[in-house]
Design a protein around this motif. Structure first.
Motif, PDB file in Angstrom:
ATOM      1  N   HIS A   1      61.297 121.378  17.933  1.00 58.32           N
ATOM      2  CA  HIS A   1      60.651 120.572  18.969  1.00 58.32           C
ATOM      3  C   HIS A   1      61.486 120.597  20.250  1.00 58.32           C
ATOM      4  O   HIS A   1      60.941 120.750  21.356  1.00 58.32           O
ATOM      5  N   LYS A   2      62.796 120.475  20.106  1.00 51.95           N
ATOM      6  CA  LYS A   2      63.689 120.487  21.267  1.00 51.95           C
ATOM      7  C   LYS A   2      63.626 121.831  21.982  1.00 51.95           C
ATOM      8  O   LYS A   2      63.615 121.893  23.225  1.00 51.95           O
TER       9      LYS A   2
ATOM     10  N   GLY B   1      56.380 120.707  21.445  1.00 50.14           N
ATOM     11  CA  GLY B   1      57.530 120.534  22.326  1.00 50.14           C
ATOM     12  C   GLY B   1      57.261 121.093  23.712  1.00 50.14           C
ATOM     13  O   GLY B   1      57.638 120.485  24.726  1.00 50.14           O
TER      14      GLY B   1
ATOM     15  N   SER C   1      57.249 117.696  14.555  1.00 50.92           N
ATOM     16  CA  SER C   1      56.547 117.898  15.822  1.00 50.92           C
ATOM     17  C   SER C   1      56.908 116.886  16.903  1.00 50.92           C
ATOM     18  O   SER C   1      56.771 117.186  18.085  1.00 50.92           O
ATOM     19  N   GLU C   2      57.351 115.704  16.528  1.00 52.56           N
ATOM     20  CA  GLU C   2      57.572 114.664  17.535  1.00 52.56           C
ATOM     21  C   GLU C   2      59.011 114.168  17.624  1.00 52.56           C
ATOM     22  O   GLU C   2      59.351 113.427  18.527  1.00 52.56           O
TER      23      GLU C   2
ATOM     24  N   ASN D   1      55.003 118.774  25.606  1.00 48.65           N
ATOM     25  CA  ASN D   1      55.764 117.567  25.907  1.00 48.65           C
ATOM     26  C   ASN D   1      56.683 117.810  27.097  1.00 48.65           C
ATOM     27  O   ASN D   1      56.811 116.965  27.994  1.00 48.65           O
TER      28      ASN D   1
ATOM     29  N   GLU E   1      60.455 121.931  23.940  1.00 41.79           N
ATOM     30  CA  GLU E   1      60.544 121.038  25.093  1.00 41.79           C
ATOM     31  C   GLU E   1      61.305 121.705  26.241  1.00 41.79           C
ATOM     32  O   GLU E   1      60.894 121.622  27.410  1.00 41.79           O
TER      33      GLU E   1
ATOM     34  N   LYS F   1      48.795 116.560  22.429  1.00 44.53           N
ATOM     35  CA  LYS F   1      49.670 116.799  21.287  1.00 44.53           C
ATOM     36  C   LYS F   1      48.945 116.596  19.959  1.00 44.53           C
ATOM     37  O   LYS F   1      49.130 117.371  19.011  1.00 44.53           O
TER      38      LYS F   1
END
Length: 332
Positions: free
Chosen positions: A256-257, A198, A248-249, A201, A260, A210
């Motif tokens: 993940h958020k 994240g 993870s995505e 990303n 990010e 990634k």
């Protein structure tokens, strides 16, 4: 149909209640808040956590923990990991003596470093009655009845089989294994790698970065889990690699958020304020690293994640450090 109890009416607790009800169980769901229980009972919705999802009529919610637990053959616990001990101290003695107790949680206790199954066992629940469920399980997708799978792990084959049977339906399949350590650590550790992905990303790095972090991250968390007794095959199964890929995505992943937002420059405090639910990695990273140091396990990716979380490293500087420990070439 047998009665099962689910403790915790957040997104995952409510989703798993749906899984169980759709598998044929009578489900009683404990909610801390009366308004959530009323909405579930009257509208068959929990809009705050699962917007747009219709819940089965077979789910009955209540704020009365004694009523929810009474007569339950299986008790599924879905509360924040750091509050599990205090919850069990309040109502653990109300759990029926013969019921199977299932952890839906993915975290380690900060003060002790214990996994959730270990905390449960400390409250008078025999090992053979404890089951852990983990896998690539994003709540909103499962609540929408998108096909998915998970694994139920227990030292008791009978307990794992009973839980797998109850939690399997037309869109959700639960497998079994006897590797409680690996199944739990898979769910705990993948959150840390999800935060790392994240972060990069959020910074704006692409798929090569990634993918490198995901694969090296899997190696890193596998070393850790195996050092504590996990089976290698568990880490490339549903509870390890499967959960890592999903978490993870996906924008549905809280971890993940969180990563990010950290990559975009938000502080840890700001991230916690913006998230409506707990991102377990933010509270477990330091404890995991302490456990790693006790066994001399190198975890360069997780160490860099902690530095970013604590504001000690610029997120833009993280990627060059994530996938290697030194400038000397190393074997994969």
């Amino acid at each position: 149909m047998s009665k099962v109890a689910v403790i915790g009416a957040g997104s995952w607790g409510t989703t798993f209640s749906k899984v169980l009800a759709d598998g044929g169980s009578d489900v009683m769901l404990w909610s801390r808040r009366e308004e959530v229980a009323s909405e579930i009972n009257n509208s068959h919705r929990n809009a705050g956590y699962l917007p747009g999802v219709n819940l089965p009529a077979g789910i009955v919610a209540s704020t009365d923990i004694e009523k929810v637990l009474a007569g339950a053959s299986q008790v599924y616990i879905s509360v924040p990991s750091q509050s599990l001990r205090s919850n069990l101290e309040q109502w653990g003695k109300l759990i029926p003596k013969e019921s199977i107790v299932v952890s839906l949680m993915k975290g380690v206790e900060q003060k002790t470093g214990l996994r959730m199954s270990q905390v449960i066992a400390q409250h008078g629940i025999g090992e053979d009655r404890v089951v852990v469920i983990s896998g690539p399980n994003l709540a909103l997708e499962i609540a929408a009845e998108q096909p998915a799978a998970s694994v139920a792990a227990s030292s008791s084959t009978d307990s794992a089989m009973a839980v797998a049977k109850a939690s399997t339906n037309s869109y959700f399949t639960t497998f079994t294994n006897n590797d409680v350590i690996g199944t739990e650590f898979g769910g705990i550790l993948k959150n840390l790698i999800a935060v790392a992905i994240g972060i990069v990303n959020g910074v704006g790095y692409g798929q090569n970065t990634k993918a490198s972090i995901m694969t090296r991250g899997l190696s890193e968390i596998s070393r850790f889990a195996e050092a504590f007794g996990a089976k290698p095959e568990t880490m490339v199964g549903l509870a390890g690699l499967g959960d890592l890929i999903a978490t993870s995505e996906s924008p549905l992943s809280r971890n993940h958020k969180a990563g990010e937002m950290l990559g975009q420059g938000f502080s840890k405090k700001e991230v916690l304020e913006k998230l409506s639910q707990t991102a377990e990695a933010l509270v477990s990273v330091s404890t995991v690293l302490e456990l790693a140091r006790d066994k001399n396990i190198a975890m360069p990716i997780v160490e860099q994640v902690e530095l970013v979380i604590e504001g000690k490293m610029n997120p833009k500087d993280i990627a060059p450090h994530l996938t290697h420990m030194s400038d000397t070439p190393q074997g994969e």
